[in-house]
Write a protein that holds these residues in place. Structure first.
Motif, mmCIF file in Angstrom:
data_model
loop_
_atom_site.group_PDB
_atom_site.id
_atom_site.type_symbol
_atom_site.label_atom_id
_atom_site.label_comp_id
_atom_site.label_asym_id
_atom_site.label_seq_id
_atom_site.Cartn_x
_atom_site.Cartn_y
_atom_site.Cartn_z
ATOM 1 N N ARG A 196 0.826 -1.197 0.000
ATOM 2 C CA ARG A 196 0.000 0.000 0.000
ATOM 3 C C ARG A 196 0.860 1.246 0.000
ATOM 4 N NH1 ARG A 196 -5.233 -0.113 2.205
ATOM 5 N NH2 ARG A 196 -6.138 -2.145 1.799
ATOM 6 N N ARG A 197 1.300 1.576 -1.162
ATOM 7 C CA ARG A 197 2.024 2.842 -1.262
ATOM 8 C C ARG A 197 1.648 3.553 -2.540
ATOM 9 N NH1 ARG A 197 5.569 -0.912 -1.359
ATOM 10 N NH2 ARG A 197 6.376 -0.416 0.668
ATOM 11 N N VAL A 199 0.823 7.298 -3.732
ATOM 12 C CA VAL A 199 0.456 8.458 -2.925
ATOM 13 C C VAL A 199 -0.341 7.903 -1.770
ATOM 14 C CG1 VAL A 199 -0.800 10.615 -2.843
ATOM 15 C CG2 VAL A 199 0.419 9.967 -4.909
ATOM 16 N N GLN A 200 0.299 7.844 -0.643
ATOM 17 C CA GLN A 200 -0.403 7.233 0.471
ATOM 18 C C GLN A 200 -1.139 8.293 1.257
ATOM 19 O OE1 GLN A 200 1.960 4.792 3.011
ATOM 20 N NE2 GLN A 200 0.526 3.118 2.724
ATOM 21 N N ILE A 201 -2.096 7.854 1.967
ATOM 22 C CA ILE A 201 -3.024 8.836 2.514
ATOM 23 C C ILE A 201 -3.321 8.568 3.965
ATOM 24 C CG2 ILE A 201 -4.191 9.431 0.397
ATOM 25 C CD1 ILE A 201 -6.116 7.129 0.975
ATOM 26 N N VAL A 202 -3.655 9.590 4.656
ATOM 27 C CA VAL A 202 -4.076 9.431 6.041
ATOM 28 C C VAL A 202 -5.586 9.381 6.041
ATOM 29 C CG1 VAL A 202 -3.913 10.368 8.350
ATOM 30 C CG2 VAL A 202 -2.142 10.864 6.675
ATOM 31 N N ASP A 203 -6.084 8.303 6.538
ATOM 32 C CA ASP A 203 -7.523 8.124 6.459
ATOM 33 C C ASP A 203 -8.178 8.733 7.689
ATOM 34 O OD1 ASP A 203 -9.852 7.225 5.330
ATOM 35 O OD2 ASP A 203 -8.857 5.391 4.661
ATOM 36 N N ASP A 204 -9.202 9.498 7.451
ATOM 37 C CA ASP A 204 -9.901 10.047 8.605
ATOM 38 C C ASP A 204 -11.236 9.368 8.815
ATOM 39 O OD1 ASP A 204 -11.094 11.010 6.373
ATOM 40 O OD2 ASP A 204 -11.517 12.995 7.209
ATOM 41 N N GLU A 205 -11.381 8.191 8.130
ATOM 42 C CA GLU A 205 -12.631 7.477 8.304
ATOM 43 C C GLU A 205 -12.338 6.027 8.649
ATOM 44 O OE1 GLU A 205 -15.215 10.030 5.330
ATOM 45 O OE2 GLU A 205 -13.306 9.090 4.940
ATOM 46 N N ALA A 208 -14.098 0.652 5.470
ATOM 47 C CA ALA A 208 -15.369 0.004 5.145
ATOM 48 C C ALA A 208 -15.248 -1.480 5.449
ATOM 49 C CB ALA A 208 -15.683 0.210 3.682
ATOM 50 N N ARG B 199 -12.699 11.141 -3.292
ATOM 51 C CA ARG B 199 -11.511 11.245 -2.448
ATOM 52 C C ARG B 199 -10.666 12.400 -2.961
ATOM 53 N NH1 ARG B 199 -10.692 9.114 2.274
ATOM 54 N NH2 ARG B 199 -8.773 7.937 2.001
ATOM 55 N N CYS B 209 0.702 14.441 1.951
ATOM 56 C CA CYS B 209 -0.689 14.350 1.544
ATOM 57 C C CYS B 209 -1.613 13.907 2.668
ATOM 58 C CB CYS B 209 -0.832 13.334 0.415
ATOM 59 S SG CYS B 209 -0.262 13.947 -1.141
ATOM 60 N N ALA B 211 -5.731 12.822 2.814
ATOM 61 C CA ALA B 211 -6.905 12.686 1.966
ATOM 62 C C ALA B 211 -8.171 12.622 2.793
ATOM 63 C CB ALA B 211 -6.791 11.435 1.116
ATOM 64 N N ALA B 298 5.612 12.107 -1.596
ATOM 65 C CA ALA B 298 4.428 11.646 -0.889
ATOM 66 C C ALA B 298 4.779 10.493 0.021
ATOM 67 C CB ALA B 298 3.375 11.227 -1.886
ATOM 68 N N ASN B 299 5.610 9.617 -0.498
ATOM 69 C CA ASN B 299 6.013 8.462 0.287
ATOM 70 C C ASN B 299 6.785 8.859 1.522
ATOM 71 O OD1 ASN B 299 5.107 6.043 -0.328
ATOM 72 N ND2 ASN B 299 6.742 5.459 -1.732
ATOM 73 N N ASN B 302 4.749 10.486 3.978
ATOM 74 C CA ASN B 302 3.925 9.506 4.638
ATOM 75 C C ASN B 302 4.548 8.912 5.870
ATOM 76 O OD1 ASN B 302 1.483 8.969 3.912
ATOM 77 N ND2 ASN B 302 2.038 7.766 2.115
ATOM 78 N N THR B 306 1.669 8.707 8.553
ATOM 79 C CA THR B 306 0.794 7.541 8.656
ATOM 80 C C THR B 306 1.291 6.556 9.694
ATOM 81 O OG1 THR B 306 2.051 6.361 7.024
ATOM 82 C CG2 THR B 306 0.140 7.575 6.235
ATOM 83 N N VAL B 332 -5.591 1.010 -3.715
ATOM 84 C CA VAL B 332 -5.348 2.085 -2.761
ATOM 85 C C VAL B 332 -5.500 3.452 -3.405
ATOM 86 C CG1 VAL B 332 -3.853 0.780 -1.239
ATOM 87 C CG2 VAL B 332 -2.863 1.984 -3.172
#
Lengths: 218, 334
Positions: A196-197, A199-205, A208, B199, B209, B211, B298-299, B302, B306, B332
């Motif tokens: 999982r890389r 543009v990785q993202i910080v999830d605020d949810e 699912a 998103r 980043c 999201a 971005a990595n 991260n 993260t 992803v």
């Protein structure tokens, strides 16, 4: 594809879609194959559009679900809703009808584009009992099949020729594909999270959850 | 589960679906097309030699479908649908004595559904497709549900059908999104698969980043999405920020009057979908030359923000991350 362990042995469930112009004998072909093998336990034993078959190949159980499609041109656009999630496709043409072979080529192009190489393709020249009226040469058909990574078969639904071999061969190929996929998954299972890389993202949810995960009645 | 969740939910869902179809004009269009389809003789619907049901039989089938509409359990509904299909088969077989495949059945089903003139069937089919147990989707129920969907889309696109011979792009997109939600190969649906969500990543010079999933209506313009982003990301100078679309190695600013959801739908339905991201960032954001750098940034960013596992960050080069197979990237993609 779904492979699940049941009663110790492994059971494979494959979906196979039947494509080809109207009148090339798709329905007779599959009816021949599933003849007298209607599954009584099915909710309703409907007719020849959807058929199932249980096999045992080298000790492994295989459940086949065969999806027939309407071959007339006006239904062409509905193809994707039928072949989605298919493990195999049987593309049937009539050896006496050049045009039906052309249609098979169109389907091959579309399937490769939409589903890639994971789907096992069988190109089937049906009606070999009418060999004297043949309009598609054996060499042409076979070399075409090879060029697109498909296997070619000759069948006659009328004489019940070549059908058993076609399905058995297809099942074996689908099993190989499924096994290769499993191996890949087995190796990659621990890595899937690390993949999982990008543009990785910080999830605020919250993530699912799979639908019906907790309460599916079974 | 069905009883406690779906029973109260079904009427609400149905009325919402109905209202949204009425609002968008889809309902009246479907009604018109259905009425037009009803006037067509069987042969024009593709029925060839099989004899079609008489008005009495059509009436019976209509009642069955109406009864089906009242049920809330998707499994029970599909069961009724199978009974309807069986009845159609029986009539076909009685007249000819032979078995029928899809070449004959699908045209007949289309003809019968047009004769029944029940536009609510559209919403019913969607309801079943969304809620049926995934393992059943590849079985007999799934097959006939697929056929019903096919028949309804033929009726819906009756006029275009003659000319184009392809499904409307809207139908294609609906299908594509449904496929992504309901396919057996995927375990968890991604929220991005829903048509009303988007998103968007906030890209900052110093912090990488972040999201968020935003509720974005299909008709919302880029301008509206920008003001929503300003609010949600709490940026200090919203007038300095714009929405960008990055695909492959390139990034482009979106014009204020374009529609993000349409762009997303368009990207989703491409033959070979690229990974794409909607990025909200400053106009003067320094795009450090290439994509590799961008991804690298971005990595790296991260790593700070993260909770990703440490070992995943250290020993794999950014180059490798870019050469991942499409499926991995896709799962992803934001």
């Amino acid at each position: 594809m779904a492979a699940s362990g049941a009663g110790g042995g492994k059971t494979y469930s494959f979906k196979v879609v039947l494509l080809g112009e109207g009148c090339v004998g798709k329905t007779s072909l599959v009816l021949r194959y599933c003849e007298n093998k209607f599954n009584d336990k099915h909710i309703t034993t409907l007719q020849a559009s959807f058929l199932t078959k249980k096999l045992n190949i080298t000790g492994k159980r295989v459940n086949l679900a065969i999806w027939d499609t309407a071959g007339q041109e006006r239904f062409h656009a509905l193809g994707p809703i039928y072949y989605r999630d298919s493990n195999g496709a049987i593309l049937v043409y009539d050896i006496t009808d050049e045009d039906s072979f052309q249609k098979v080529k169109n389907w091959v192009k579309e399937l490769r584009k939409m589903l890639g190489n994971e789907i096992c393709l069988c190109i089937v020249g049906n009606k070999i009992d009418l060999d004297k009226d043949r309009h598609v040469s054996v060499e042409e058909a076979e070399s075409y099949a090879e060029s697109v990574g498909a296997k070619h078969y000759h069948t006659s639904a009328k004489l019940n020729k070549g059908i058993e071999e076609l399905f058995l061969d297809l099942c074996k190929r689908m099993m190989e594909t499924a096994q290769a996929e499993e191996r890949l998954k087995g190796n990659g299972a621990s890595q899937s999270a690390s993949n999982r890389r990008g543009v990785q993202i910080v999830d605020d949810e919250p993530q699912a959850t799979p639908a019906g995960g907790c309460c599916s009645s079974g | 589960m069905h009883k406690c969740v779906l029973k109260p939910l079904k009427p609400v869902l149905s009325s919402c679906l109905h209202q949204s179809m009425v609002r968008s004009g889809a309902w009246s269009q479907l009604k018109d097309n259905m009425a037009a389809a009803k006037n067509r003789p069987p042969a024009e619907m593709g029925v060839t030699d099989a004899l079609s049901p008489d008005p009495l039989a059509i009436d019976k089938i209509r009642h069955k479908i109406q009864a089906m509409c009242k049920l809330y359990s998707p499994e029970k509904k599909v069961h009724r649908l199978l009974q309807v299909c069986k009845q159609i088969y029986t009539i076909m077989e009685d007249h000819s004595g032979r078995l029928f495949g899809a070449d004959d059945f699908l045209p007949m089903l289309t003809y019968v559904l047009a004769q029944c003139e029940l536009p609510q069937m559209e919403a019913e089919v969607l309801y079943m497709m969304e809620l049926l147990e995934p393992t059943l989707l590849n079985g007999e129920g799934g097959y006939y549900l697929t056929s019903a969907f096919g028949a309804m889309s033929l009726i819906k696109n009756l006029e275009e059908e003659q000319a184009a011979r392809v499904l409307s792009s809207q139908t294609r997109d609906t299908l594509h999104q449904w496929h992504r939600r309901r396919t057996m190969q995927r375990t968890a649906p991604s929220i991005d698969d829903f048509q009303n969500f988007l998103r968007v990543a906030l890209q900052e010079q110093d912090s990488g980043c972040t999201a968020k999933t935003l509720r974005v209506h299909p008709q919302a313009t880029v301008e509206e999405v920008c003001s929503l982003c300003a609010l949600k990301f709490c940026v200090r100078e919203p007038e300095q920020y714009r929405l960008f679309l990055t695909t492959g190695g390139s990034s482009q600013q979106l014009t204020p009057d374009s529609h993000t959801q349409r762009i997303k739908a368009e990207l989703h339905t491409r033959d070979a979908p690229d990974t794409f991201h909607f990025v909200y960032r400053r106009v003067d954001f320094q795009d450090t030359s290439s994509q590799a750098n961008e991804a690298n940034d971005a990595n790296n960013a991260n790593a700070n923000t993260t909770t990703a596992r440490p070992e995943t960050q250290s020993d794999l080069s950014p180059k490798l991350s870019l050469s991942l197979p499409q499926s991995n990237i896709h799962s992803v993609s934001i």
